[in-house]
Design a protein around this motif. Structure first.
Motif, mmCIF file in Angstrom:
data_model
loop_
_atom_site.group_PDB
_atom_site.id
_atom_site.type_symbol
_atom_site.label_atom_id
_atom_site.label_comp_id
_atom_site.label_asym_id
_atom_site.label_seq_id
_atom_site.Cartn_x
_atom_site.Cartn_y
_atom_site.Cartn_z
ATOM 1 N N LYS A 52 0.819 -1.220 0.000
ATOM 2 C CA LYS A 52 0.000 0.000 0.000
ATOM 3 C C LYS A 52 0.849 1.264 0.000
ATOM 4 C CE LYS A 52 -2.423 -1.364 3.634
ATOM 5 N NZ LYS A 52 -3.447 -1.359 4.705
ATOM 6 N N THR A 53 2.172 1.105 0.016
ATOM 7 C CA THR A 53 3.073 2.259 0.052
ATOM 8 C C THR A 53 4.048 2.168 -1.113
ATOM 9 O OG1 THR A 53 2.929 2.232 2.472
ATOM 10 C CG2 THR A 53 4.656 3.589 1.492
ATOM 11 N N ILE A 54 3.844 3.014 -2.117
ATOM 12 C CA ILE A 54 4.616 2.930 -3.353
ATOM 13 C C ILE A 54 6.109 3.104 -3.100
ATOM 14 C CG2 ILE A 54 5.034 4.079 -5.576
ATOM 15 C CD1 ILE A 54 2.030 4.576 -5.756
ATOM 16 N N GLU A 55 6.465 3.976 -2.152
ATOM 17 C CA GLU A 55 7.897 4.217 -1.890
ATOM 18 C C GLU A 55 8.610 2.937 -1.469
ATOM 19 O OE1 GLU A 55 5.686 7.883 -1.866
ATOM 20 O OE2 GLU A 55 5.408 6.064 -0.640
ATOM 21 N N THR A 56 7.972 2.125 -0.617
ATOM 22 C CA THR A 56 8.626 0.890 -0.171
ATOM 23 C C THR A 56 8.739 -0.117 -1.317
ATOM 24 O OG1 THR A 56 6.574 -0.211 0.576
ATOM 25 C CG2 THR A 56 7.694 1.231 2.153
ATOM 26 N N ILE A 57 7.758 -0.122 -2.196
ATOM 27 C CA ILE A 57 7.820 -1.006 -3.367
ATOM 28 C C ILE A 57 9.020 -0.638 -4.237
ATOM 29 C CG2 ILE A 57 6.640 -1.685 -5.496
ATOM 30 C CD1 ILE A 57 3.979 -1.111 -4.029
ATOM 31 N N GLN A 58 9.145 0.636 -4.553
ATOM 32 C CA GLN A 58 10.233 1.094 -5.427
ATOM 33 C C GLN A 58 11.595 0.854 -4.795
ATOM 34 O OE1 GLN A 58 8.896 5.150 -5.961
ATOM 35 N NE2 GLN A 58 7.752 4.655 -7.814
ATOM 36 N N GLU A 59 11.712 1.117 -3.494
ATOM 37 C CA GLU A 59 12.988 0.931 -2.807
ATOM 38 C C GLU A 59 13.415 -0.531 -2.801
ATOM 39 O OE1 GLU A 59 12.349 2.575 1.041
ATOM 40 O OE2 GLU A 59 12.272 4.663 0.320
ATOM 41 N N THR A 60 12.485 -1.427 -2.560
ATOM 42 C CA THR A 60 12.814 -2.854 -2.493
ATOM 43 C C THR A 60 13.208 -3.399 -3.857
ATOM 44 O OG1 THR A 60 11.387 -3.230 -0.579
ATOM 45 C CG2 THR A 60 11.884 -5.130 -1.951
ATOM 46 N N ILE A 61 12.466 -3.035 -4.881
ATOM 47 C CA ILE A 61 12.800 -3.503 -6.229
ATOM 48 C C ILE A 61 14.142 -2.942 -6.666
ATOM 49 C CG2 ILE A 61 12.122 -3.293 -8.666
ATOM 50 C CD1 ILE A 61 9.224 -3.634 -7.699
ATOM 51 N N LYS A 62 14.400 -1.689 -6.354
ATOM 52 C CA LYS A 62 15.690 -1.085 -6.687
ATOM 53 C C LYS A 62 16.827 -1.828 -5.999
ATOM 54 C CE LYS A 62 18.306 3.260 -6.388
ATOM 55 N NZ LYS A 62 18.292 4.653 -5.881
ATOM 56 N N ALA A 63 16.643 -2.187 -4.725
ATOM 57 C CA ALA A 63 17.686 -2.887 -3.971
ATOM 58 C C ALA A 63 17.983 -4.260 -4.575
ATOM 59 C CB ALA A 63 17.263 -3.030 -2.509
ATOM 60 N N ILE A 64 16.929 -4.980 -4.995
ATOM 61 C CA ILE A 64 17.130 -6.305 -5.588
ATOM 62 C C ILE A 64 17.850 -6.192 -6.931
ATOM 63 C CG2 ILE A 64 15.970 -8.343 -6.526
ATOM 64 C CD1 ILE A 64 13.751 -7.868 -4.463
ATOM 65 N N VAL A 65 17.426 -5.244 -7.741
ATOM 66 C CA VAL A 65 18.050 -5.073 -9.061
ATOM 67 C C VAL A 65 19.514 -4.654 -8.914
ATOM 68 C CG1 VAL A 65 18.022 -3.714 -11.188
ATOM 69 C CG2 VAL A 65 15.874 -4.576 -10.223
ATOM 70 N N GLU A 66 19.813 -3.787 -7.956
ATOM 71 C CA GLU A 66 21.206 -3.372 -7.744
ATOM 72 C C GLU A 66 22.081 -4.541 -7.324
ATOM 73 O OE1 GLU A 66 21.053 -0.177 -4.931
ATOM 74 O OE2 GLU A 66 20.621 1.357 -6.478
ATOM 75 N N LYS A 67 21.525 -5.468 -6.557
ATOM 76 C CA LYS A 67 22.297 -6.615 -6.092
ATOM 77 C C LYS A 67 22.377 -7.733 -7.118
ATOM 78 C CE LYS A 67 22.868 -9.816 -2.250
ATOM 79 N NZ LYS A 67 22.412 -10.215 -0.892
ATOM 80 N N GLU A 68 21.246 -8.046 -7.758
ATOM 81 C CA GLU A 68 21.179 -9.214 -8.645
ATOM 82 C C GLU A 68 21.253 -8.860 -10.125
ATOM 83 O OE1 GLU A 68 21.403 -12.060 -7.411
ATOM 84 O OE2 GLU A 68 20.761 -11.828 -5.325
ATOM 85 N N GLY A 69 20.937 -7.609 -10.454
ATOM 86 C CA GLY A 69 20.977 -7.202 -11.854
ATOM 87 C C GLY A 69 19.713 -7.520 -12.630
ATOM 88 N N ARG A 70 18.743 -8.186 -11.973
ATOM 89 C CA ARG A 70 17.537 -8.581 -12.689
ATOM 90 C C ARG A 70 16.483 -9.061 -11.702
ATOM 91 N NH1 ARG A 70 18.756 -11.197 -16.809
ATOM 92 N NH2 ARG A 70 16.877 -12.457 -17.117
ATOM 93 N N ILE A 71 15.239 -9.125 -12.163
ATOM 94 C CA ILE A 71 14.153 -9.815 -11.464
ATOM 95 C C ILE A 71 13.447 -10.652 -12.521
ATOM 96 C CG2 ILE A 71 11.982 -9.618 -10.205
ATOM 97 C CD1 ILE A 71 12.954 -7.042 -8.987
ATOM 98 N N ASP A 72 13.510 -11.960 -12.360
ATOM 99 C CA ASP A 72 12.943 -12.847 -13.374
ATOM 100 C C ASP A 72 11.487 -13.178 -13.123
ATOM 101 O OD1 ASP A 72 15.421 -13.482 -14.974
ATOM 102 O OD2 ASP A 72 16.089 -14.104 -12.988
ATOM 103 N N VAL A 73 11.112 -13.310 -11.838
ATOM 104 C CA VAL A 73 9.755 -13.719 -11.501
ATOM 105 C C VAL A 73 9.236 -12.857 -10.350
ATOM 106 C CG1 VAL A 73 8.242 -15.610 -10.773
ATOM 107 C CG2 VAL A 73 10.302 -16.107 -12.126
ATOM 108 N N LEU A 74 8.067 -12.290 -10.532
ATOM 109 C CA LEU A 74 7.359 -11.598 -9.457
ATOM 110 C C LEU A 74 6.138 -12.431 -9.095
ATOM 111 C CD1 LEU A 74 6.364 -9.271 -7.603
ATOM 112 C CD2 LEU A 74 5.326 -8.247 -9.645
ATOM 113 N N ILE A 75 5.999 -12.750 -7.808
ATOM 114 C CA ILE A 75 4.822 -13.465 -7.328
ATOM 115 C C ILE A 75 4.059 -12.531 -6.394
ATOM 116 C CG2 ILE A 75 3.956 -15.492 -6.095
ATOM 117 C CD1 ILE A 75 6.580 -16.916 -6.887
#
Length: 267
Positions: A52-75
């Motif tokens: 319900k909080t867009i800022e936390t969504i963006q921050e978490t996805i950014k952190a994963i992409v910075e570490k892994e370089g990709r997101i293959d599956v969103l559940i």
């Protein structure tokens, strides 16, 4: 290369079962929770995210992409239950349920799409509910929010076809999880005209969850979808009669199906 999987609501119940099952099969899994500090012993990282909080969504996805370089599956698994006579449900609770079950997943999808488009690949699995295929008494708002997510997935799939991004729904029936503990229950008021039928229905719903299927069935279904080149639009997972009820809704006249539901709920 291990696929990177993000599971919203991955700290308990179905989300936890999916995450642990995928970790055991060499996937890189990230779960989310509004309070990740409560799960220090998780078998995969639990990150802070509130759908319900867009800022936390963006921050978490950014952190994963910075570490892994990709997101293959969103559940998109995070969700909330709500029960009560629609007349007696506070408007704020109705909106809160849609914020979690409908708008929340849409916001997570929107946040992950730019990365998946950049990769020219990705899979999005929306965990909906068999309840989303029918208007259930005293669960009408839950049915509506999950049904809305089912329909939005149909539209999204067609819009994403040019980007090699797949999307599907997996609708579970009743599973033995702690979902009832986090559900909003409209209070059983002595003065309510719905007191007896709502109370009886509530007891029946809780019995179904307590005697529900093993969540590992959902994990197995998710893995099968991940390994499917072109996933179907809809999948249903659960007891035979729960899945068959969707078939009956398609073939029976509306009033006959309504009577069948009312008999089931003893209304």
């Amino acid at each position: 290369m291990s696929k990177v999987v993000l599971i919203t609501g991955g700290s308990s119940g179905i989300g936890k079962s999916i995450g642990e099952y995928l970790v055991e099969r060499a996937f890189k899994v990230y779960g989310t929770s509004r309070n990740p500090e409560k799960y220090p012993d998780s078998k995969f990282p639990i990150l802070q995210l509130d759908v319900k909080t867009i800022e936390t969504i963006q921050e978490t996805i950014k952190a994963i992409v910075e570490k892994e370089g990709r997101i293959d599956v969103l559940i998109n698994n995070a969700g909330a239950g709500i029960t009560g006579a629609i007349e007696e449900l506070p408007e704020a609770e109705i909106k809160a349920n849609f914020d979690t079950n409908f708008f929340g997943p849409i916001n997570v999808i929107k946040a992950v799409l730019p990365q998946m488009r950049k990769q020219h690949s990705g899979l999005i699995i929306n965990i909906t509910s068999i309840a989303g295929y029918m208007g259930l008494p005293y669960r009408g708002i839950y049915s509506a929010s999950k049904g809305a997510l089912e329909l939005i997935t149909e539209a999204f799939r067609m819009e994403l076809k040019d980007f090699n991004i797949k999307m599907t729904n997996i609708a579970p029936g009743d599973f033995a999880t702690n979902i009832a503990a986090g559900r909003y229950h409209a209070p059983l008021l002595e003065s309510s005209p719905y007191k007896k039928p709502y109370g009886d229905t509530l007891d029946l719903m809780n019995t179904h969850v307590d005697s529900g299927s093993n969540p590992i069935m959902m994990a197995q279904a998710v893995l099968k979808v991940i390994n499917t080149k072109n996933p179907k639009v809809h999948y249903k997972v659960g007891a035979f009669m729960q899945k068959f009820s969707i078939v009956l809704k398609r073939i029976l006249p509306d009033k006959v199906y309504e009577k069948m539901l009312m008999k089931h709920y003893k209304l």
